[in-house]
Design a protein around this motif. Structure first.
Motif, PDB file in Angstrom:
ATOM      1  N   ILE A  61       0.854  -1.181   0.000  1.00  0.00           N
ATOM      2  CA  ILE A  61       0.000   0.000   0.000  1.00  0.00           C
ATOM      3  C   ILE A  61       0.897   1.240   0.000  1.00  0.00           C
ATOM      4  O   ILE A  61       1.736   1.393   0.889  1.00  0.00           O
ATOM      5  N   ALA A  62       0.698   2.126  -1.024  1.00  0.00           N
ATOM      6  CA  ALA A  62       1.431   3.391  -1.103  1.00  0.00           C
ATOM      7  C   ALA A  62       0.502   4.508  -0.650  1.00  0.00           C
ATOM      8  O   ALA A  62      -0.624   4.623  -1.161  1.00  0.00           O
ATOM      9  N   THR A  63       0.977   5.321   0.286  1.00  0.00           N
ATOM     10  CA  THR A  63       0.157   6.390   0.836  1.00  0.00           C
ATOM     11  C   THR A  63       0.668   7.751   0.359  1.00  0.00           C
ATOM     12  O   THR A  63       1.883   7.995   0.334  1.00  0.00           O
ATOM     13  N   TYR A  64      -0.284   8.610  -0.030  1.00  0.00           N
ATOM     14  CA  TYR A  64       0.074   9.913  -0.590  1.00  0.00           C
ATOM     15  C   TYR A  64      -0.706  11.018   0.103  1.00  0.00           C
ATOM     16  O   TYR A  64      -1.838  10.828   0.555  1.00  0.00           O
ATOM     17  N   LYS A  65      -0.062  12.189   0.140  1.00  0.00           N
ATOM     18  CA  LYS A  65      -0.745  13.419   0.519  1.00  0.00           C
ATOM     19  C   LYS A  65      -0.938  14.217  -0.770  1.00  0.00           C
ATOM     20  O   LYS A  65       0.015  14.503  -1.472  1.00  0.00           O
ATOM     21  N   ILE A  66      -2.192  14.549  -1.079  1.00  0.00           N
ATOM     22  CA  ILE A  66      -2.486  15.170  -2.365  1.00  0.00           C
ATOM     23  C   ILE A  66      -2.259  16.677  -2.347  1.00  0.00           C
ATOM     24  O   ILE A  66      -1.531  17.237  -3.146  1.00  0.00           O
ATOM     25  N   GLY A  67      -2.915  17.386  -1.466  1.00  0.00           N
ATOM     26  CA  GLY A  67      -2.753  18.836  -1.372  1.00  0.00           C
ATOM     27  C   GLY A  67      -3.631  19.585  -2.364  1.00  0.00           C
ATOM     28  O   GLY A  67      -4.550  19.055  -2.977  1.00  0.00           O
ATOM     29  N   THR A  68      -3.317  20.850  -2.549  1.00  0.00           N
ATOM     30  CA  THR A  68      -4.112  21.764  -3.371  1.00  0.00           C
ATOM     31  C   THR A  68      -3.809  21.578  -4.864  1.00  0.00           C
ATOM     32  O   THR A  68      -2.658  21.356  -5.244  1.00  0.00           O
ATOM     33  N   LEU A  69      -4.859  21.696  -5.691  1.00  0.00           N
ATOM     34  CA  LEU A  69      -4.693  21.637  -7.133  1.00  0.00           C
ATOM     35  C   LEU A  69      -4.438  23.045  -7.675  1.00  0.00           C
ATOM     36  O   LEU A  69      -5.261  23.945  -7.504  1.00  0.00           O
ATOM     37  N   TYR A  70      -3.290  23.252  -8.312  1.00  0.00           N
ATOM     38  CA  TYR A  70      -2.958  24.531  -8.942  1.00  0.00           C
ATOM     39  C   TYR A  70      -3.197  24.379 -10.448  1.00  0.00           C
ATOM     40  O   TYR A  70      -2.494  23.631 -11.125  1.00  0.00           O
ATOM     41  N   LYS A  71      -4.215  25.080 -10.961  1.00  0.00           N
ATOM     42  CA  LYS A  71      -4.585  24.944 -12.365  1.00  0.00           C
ATOM     43  C   LYS A  71      -3.823  25.907 -13.271  1.00  0.00           C
ATOM     44  O   LYS A  71      -3.468  25.565 -14.389  1.00  0.00           O
ATOM     45  N   LYS A  72      -3.578  27.113 -12.801  1.00  0.00           N
ATOM     46  CA  LYS A  72      -2.952  28.147 -13.621  1.00  0.00           C
ATOM     47  C   LYS A  72      -1.564  28.494 -13.110  1.00  0.00           C
ATOM     48  O   LYS A  72      -1.306  28.486 -11.901  1.00  0.00           O
ATOM     49  N   ALA A  73      -0.701  28.818 -14.069  1.00  0.00           N
ATOM     50  CA  ALA A  73       0.632  29.333 -13.736  1.00  0.00           C
ATOM     51  C   ALA A  73       0.776  30.694 -14.399  1.00  0.00           C
ATOM     52  O   ALA A  73       0.539  30.837 -15.599  1.00  0.00           O
ATOM     53  N   ARG A  74       1.112  31.702 -13.594  1.00  0.00           N
ATOM     54  CA  ARG A  74       1.300  33.053 -14.113  1.00  0.00           C
ATOM     55  C   ARG A  74       2.802  33.342 -14.101  1.00  0.00           C
ATOM     56  O   ARG A  74       3.428  33.451 -13.033  1.00  0.00           O
ATOM     57  N   ILE A  75       3.373  33.452 -15.302  1.00  0.00           N
ATOM     58  CA  ILE A  75       4.818  33.574 -15.451  1.00  0.00           C
ATOM     59  C   ILE A  75       5.159  34.989 -15.908  1.00  0.00           C
ATOM     60  O   ILE A  75       4.713  35.439 -16.969  1.00  0.00           O
ATOM     61  N   HIS A  76       5.949  35.696 -15.113  1.00  0.00           N
ATOM     62  CA  HIS A  76       6.379  37.047 -15.444  1.00  0.00           C
ATOM     63  C   HIS A  76       7.655  36.987 -16.290  1.00  0.00           C
ATOM     64  O   HIS A  76       8.533  36.150 -16.056  1.00  0.00           O
ATOM     65  N   PHE A  77       7.758  37.870 -17.290  1.00  0.00           N
ATOM     66  CA  PHE A  77       8.925  37.887 -18.169  1.00  0.00           C
ATOM     67  C   PHE A  77       9.397  39.328 -18.347  1.00  0.00           C
ATOM     68  O   PHE A  77       8.648  40.280 -18.130  1.00  0.00           O
ATOM     69  N   ASN A  78      10.638  39.456 -18.774  1.00  0.00           N
ATOM     70  CA  ASN A  78      11.184  40.802 -18.969  1.00  0.00           C
ATOM     71  C   ASN A  78      10.855  41.305 -20.370  1.00  0.00           C
ATOM     72  O   ASN A  78      10.446  40.541 -21.260  1.00  0.00           O
ATOM     73  N   ALA A  79      11.059  42.576 -20.601  1.00  0.00           N
ATOM     74  CA  ALA A  79      10.658  43.218 -21.857  1.00  0.00           C
ATOM     75  C   ALA A  79      11.456  42.735 -23.058  1.00  0.00           C
ATOM     76  O   ALA A  79      11.023  42.895 -24.199  1.00  0.00           O
ATOM     77  N   GLY A  80      12.617  42.114 -22.836  1.00  0.00           N
ATOM     78  CA  GLY A  80      13.454  41.683 -23.949  1.00  0.00           C
ATOM     79  C   GLY A  80      12.989  40.409 -24.634  1.00  0.00           C
ATOM     80  O   GLY A  80      13.475  40.077 -25.704  1.00  0.00           O
TER      81      GLY A  80
END
Length: 561
Positions: free
Chosen positions: A88-107
């Motif tokens: 038996i393998a036991t897991y902790k699931i936690g919160t589901l993160y659906k979106k990733a907001r990635i900041h980038f530089n102007a270049g």
């Protein structure tokens, strides 16, 4: 004794599967709650294993799958033995993160962000967390293709809040690369102008392997060369070497045909035929030379020469010149000369501007109203498109479209008349499946003038026009021919075809309008000498019934060397 052996085999047959089943190891994945366990069950992970090492690897892979889906806080807690064959393998699931907001530089080039995201602002873009890894791979590949093959991407300042992942995109750029040297392997004398003008690959341009690979695919459109494998690149400390792999192809062709049929007046069999020689790239310049000689049963002779020189002095401009001499028994002889300058837009499309000069002389002792000496000059514009299918040896061209228009004047006894001319030649092969295809060809021409002479009109009919009629036996100032064939490939080197040809033409000299029909069948076979074709066809007009005595048999052989 036989009964004991049978009983042993019977018992062994039942016991063996049970023994093998007892040796398998079973894995169950559970969460801290029933909902989490149901989520784990939905992953459809592997449950049966032959050894403990494979089972342990799958248990660790389940946690990676959870993280990839957006459960970034998931943990693999432990793996416990339930009994001799179950774990038996036991897991902790936690919160589901659906979106990733990635900041980038102007270049950063925002155009490449459109490949991975539909939500782009001035300083960040959003992607699904489940697609984040793939998105970063795509961005890294695009940055690499745009001249920076040693760049790396990294997410820094990672934060999580309200089921959204926040991070900054850090691009570590190396020195931008440009193409320094282009090396052709396999065909050392490949025309250099075709690298620069045809493929449009030039030194000192930003290195982009994806774009280069797409451009070199155009080599398959050439008759005299083909690509052996995809291009490769060698990076040194201070230079970038591009290798293009090409091999020379046999592209010279020689073909001709022999035709025979019954003359309705003399009731004798008459022969006609032609020779057609095409020489391509023999000087390793990409040039082409065509020589055509034709003689038919109506005492008509045609001599035609055309030369094409691409990319003059390394420029995108090419030149075409030609000479055509047509002699009608002892009636007249017409000489046509043309010169064009063309521009290759891309490997499939080209346009041309030119001039066409005609001189015709009456050979009759007694002049007639329909045949006279004249001179004419046309300024022309034309467009050419070609789409090959190189893998098909029987039909190497899938689609061709050639159209031209011209305007000028005709001079007879110092009197000038305005004229215009339009010509179209196009065909298309519709491949229904690997063996069946439909071929359609349209040839049309229009000559506009105040009045007409017989020795300036278009001549058509025969194997390369409407089949079932004598070569160049039809004369018109307006005509249109529609050729169709249903083709069936028996093998890769043998096909059979039907022939259904339709035509309409007008001749204002004799005030004639007529519709024509050509019916027949044929076959083609690839031999060691070349492509051998035989066509049997019969032609008739709307006011004439089909007669077997009017049938035509055309035999041709096209050899490549």
């Amino acid at each position: 004794m036989a009964l004991k052996i049978f009983s042993f085999l019977f018992c062994f047959g039942w016991v063996s599967p049970l023994t093998l089943s007892a040796q398998s190891l079973h894995l169950s994945a559970v969460g801290e709650t029933e909902d989490e366990t149901r989520l784990l069950d939905s992953l459809a992970y592997k449950m049966l294993f032959e050894d403990f090492k494979s089972l342990e690897a799958e248990a660790e892979n389940i946690q990676k799958t959870l993280s990839h889906l957006g459960y970034l806080e998931s943990e693999f807690i432990n793996l416990q033995k339930d009994n001799d064959s179950s774990f038996i393998a036991t897991y902790k699931i936690g919160t589901l993160y659906k979106k990733a907001r990635i900041h980038f530089n102007a270049g950063l080039n925002r155009k490449i962000l459109k490949l991975v995201s539909n939500t782009i602002t001035d300083n960040y873009f959003e992607v699904d967390v489940s697609k984040l890894e793939t998105a970063l791979d795509i961005l890294n590949a695009e940055i690499s293709n745009n001249g920076d093959p040693f760049s790396t991407l990294q997410l820094i300042n990672i934060k999580k809040s309200n089921a959204i992942l926040y991070a900054d995109l850090n691009v570590e750029e190396a020195q931008q690369r440009t193409i320094d040297t282009i090396i052709v392997k396999g065909y050392d004398k490949f025309p250099k102008s075709y690298i620069k003008r045809y493929l449009k690959i030039k030194p000192k341009r930003p290195f982009n392997l994806k774009t280069i690979t797409q451009k070199t695919e155009a080599l398959e459109n050439l008759q005299f060369a083909s690509q052996i494998k995809n291009p490769e690149v060698l990076f040194t400390k201070d230079s970038t070497l591009l290798y293009i792999y090409v091999e020379k192809q046999k592209s010279n062709t020689f073909d001709g045909f022999l035709g025979f049929g019954s003359n309705t007046e003399t009731r004798k069999i008459e022969f006609d035929g032609y020779l057609n020689l095409n020489l391509i790239n023999n000087l390793n310049y990409g040039e082409s030379f065509r020589l055509l000689y034709k003689s038919d049963e109506s005492e008509q002779k045609t001599f035609d020469v055309k030369i094409k020189l691409p990319y003059l002095f390394g420029t995108p401009i090419g030149a075409q010149v030609g000479l055509n001499i047509f002699k009608k028994d002892s009636s007249f002889v017409t000489t046509s000369q043309f010169a064009k300058v063309d521009y290759q837009i891309n490997p499939q499309n080209s346009v041309a501007l030119g001039v066409n000069i005609l001189n015709s002389s009456n050979l009759l002792d007694n002049p007639t109203a329909t045949i006279n000496d004249f001179k004419s000059r046309f300024n022309t514009i034309s467009y050419h498109y070609i789409k090959p299918q190189r893998l098909d040896k029987l039909f190497p061209i899938n689609f061709l479209f050639d159209i031209s228009a011209g305007s000028g004047k005709k001079t007879i006894d110092r009197n000038d008349q305005f004229q215009s001319k339009f010509e179209l030649n196009t065909f298309k092969i519709v491949n229904l499946n690997i063996r069946n295809s439909i071929y359609g060809n349209v040839s049309a021409a229009i000559l506009n003038s105040e009045n007409f002479l017989e020795n300036e009109l278009f001549r058509f009919g025969g194997i390369n026009s409407i089949r079932g009629f004598e070569e160049n036996s039809l004369i018109a100032n307006v005509f249109a021919v529609f050729n169709t064939e249903y083709r069936y490939k028996v093998t890769n080197g043998l096909y059979i075809n039907s022939i259904i040809d339709l035509a309409y033409y007008e001749n204002q000299i004799i005030t004639t309008k007529n519709k024509l029909l050509g019916l027949g069948f044929g076959f083609g076979v690839l031999t060691q000498a070349g492509l051998f074709k035989l066509n049997y066809s019969n032609g008739s007009s709307e006011n004439q019934t089909i007669k077997l005595s009017n049938s035509k048999i055309h035999i041709s052989l096209s050899a490549t060397f």
